[in-house]
Structures are given as C-alpha cells and as structure tokens.
Scaffold this active site. Sequence first.
Site: not given
Length: 214
Positions: A27, A56, A82-84
């Site tokens: 996402t 996310a 964890i999307k950074l």
Amino acid sequence: MQFFLDTGDLNEIKTAHSWGLIDGVTTNPSIVAKTGKDQMTLIREICEIIDGPISAEVIALDAPGMLKEAAELAKINKNVVIKLPMTKDGMIACKKLSADGVKTNVTLIFSANQALLAAKNGATYVSPFIGRLDDVGQTGMDLIAEIRTIFNNYGFETQILAASVRHSEHVKMSALAGADVATIPLKVLEGLFSHPLTKMGLDQFLADHAKSKK
Ligand code: E4P
C-alpha cells in the site's frame, strides 16, 4: 518470484488470494486514501486476509517520527513491513528498524545508487518504480537489471520489489531481470492469464468434445 498485490481494495485482495497467487500486499498513502479508511484499520483488515508481507508507509518526514509510526504499525501484525521513503531520515529509520529486526521496504527508488544505500542500511526490500521511470522517458526495466547486478556483486540480501508495474510486459521483464518480487495491480495480474491461442485452443477442444459425444 513472489507476487504482491498493489492495492488497498479488500475485494481485489480476496479475488487474487482465491487464485492462490498472492504472497503479500503493498500500500502507499495514495492507495490508502482511495479506500476512505484510516491506515491502521486497512492494514489490520488486509492482515486478516493475507498471511504474508504487508507494506504500510510512514507519513512522517523525520526519523524519530517515522520510528514512532513504525512502532504503531508493527504492533498490528508480525507481517507488517514498514515502508520508508528514500531520504536521509528514511535511511536513519531503516538502519534502526533493521537492527531491531523490523522488516522494511524503501520506496520511491529511481536510481541504482539509491537502492545501494538502502541495501547498505539493511532494507528488507527496495521498491524501484519502473512505470514512473517509463513515464518520464527512461527505461524502468534497466534499473531492475542494474540493481540485480549490484546486489549480486556484493551479496546483499535486500530483495528487489518491482513496483509501479503497469502492464504484463513489466512482469515478464522483471522476472527476466531477476526481481525477487513484483507488486502488481489486479488488472495486470488478470492479464497474465490470457493468451489468444489458449482461448482458441480451448474453444476447439470443447467443440471437438461436443462432436465426439454424438
Ligand atoms: C508500490 O509500492 C507503489 O505503491 C506502487 O507500485 C506505485 O505505483 P504507481 O506508480 O502506479 O502509482
């Protein structure tokens, strides 16, 4: 090669999951906004359907803020990734989360050097956006091949997650270039099933079968 679905639409996720083809979901803030839900609720719902990596994205631009959001997101489920963003603060957060054993996906990768930085800081995934590179007249697929070579040269375990996939050729070329994962919209995934000769062949078989019963 793993397939992730690039959507926040639960019906789409259920459909692709029923085909047995989906290993995870990605996402981003735009995808979440389209659902009209808050991110925590949406990610929780996706985790109930798919038992695999669910990306996310954090919204904060500073590393402490990213880490705070990451802590909340990681509490939802062990599968949350964890999307950074590929920024200096994103890399500070990436290093810390990797050291803590939290899975990360460094997003908005448009150059091999950016992917190299993310791999050095322990990213689980890098997301090169191939469609958006094509949009500005570059060849997105070349980036996948470059990153593959660099990661192989140094034995980086960071996985290449081909993102911004717009058509079936992107999927095939990503597979040929050695991407570990492609995150795909449902429409593109559906397109992978089809070939006119498959349809013609099946029609012929069914017609012949109908004749043989007479
Ligand atoms: C993946 O992680 C991204 O969210 C997505 O693939 C971006 O695709 P787009 O360029 O079609 O928005």
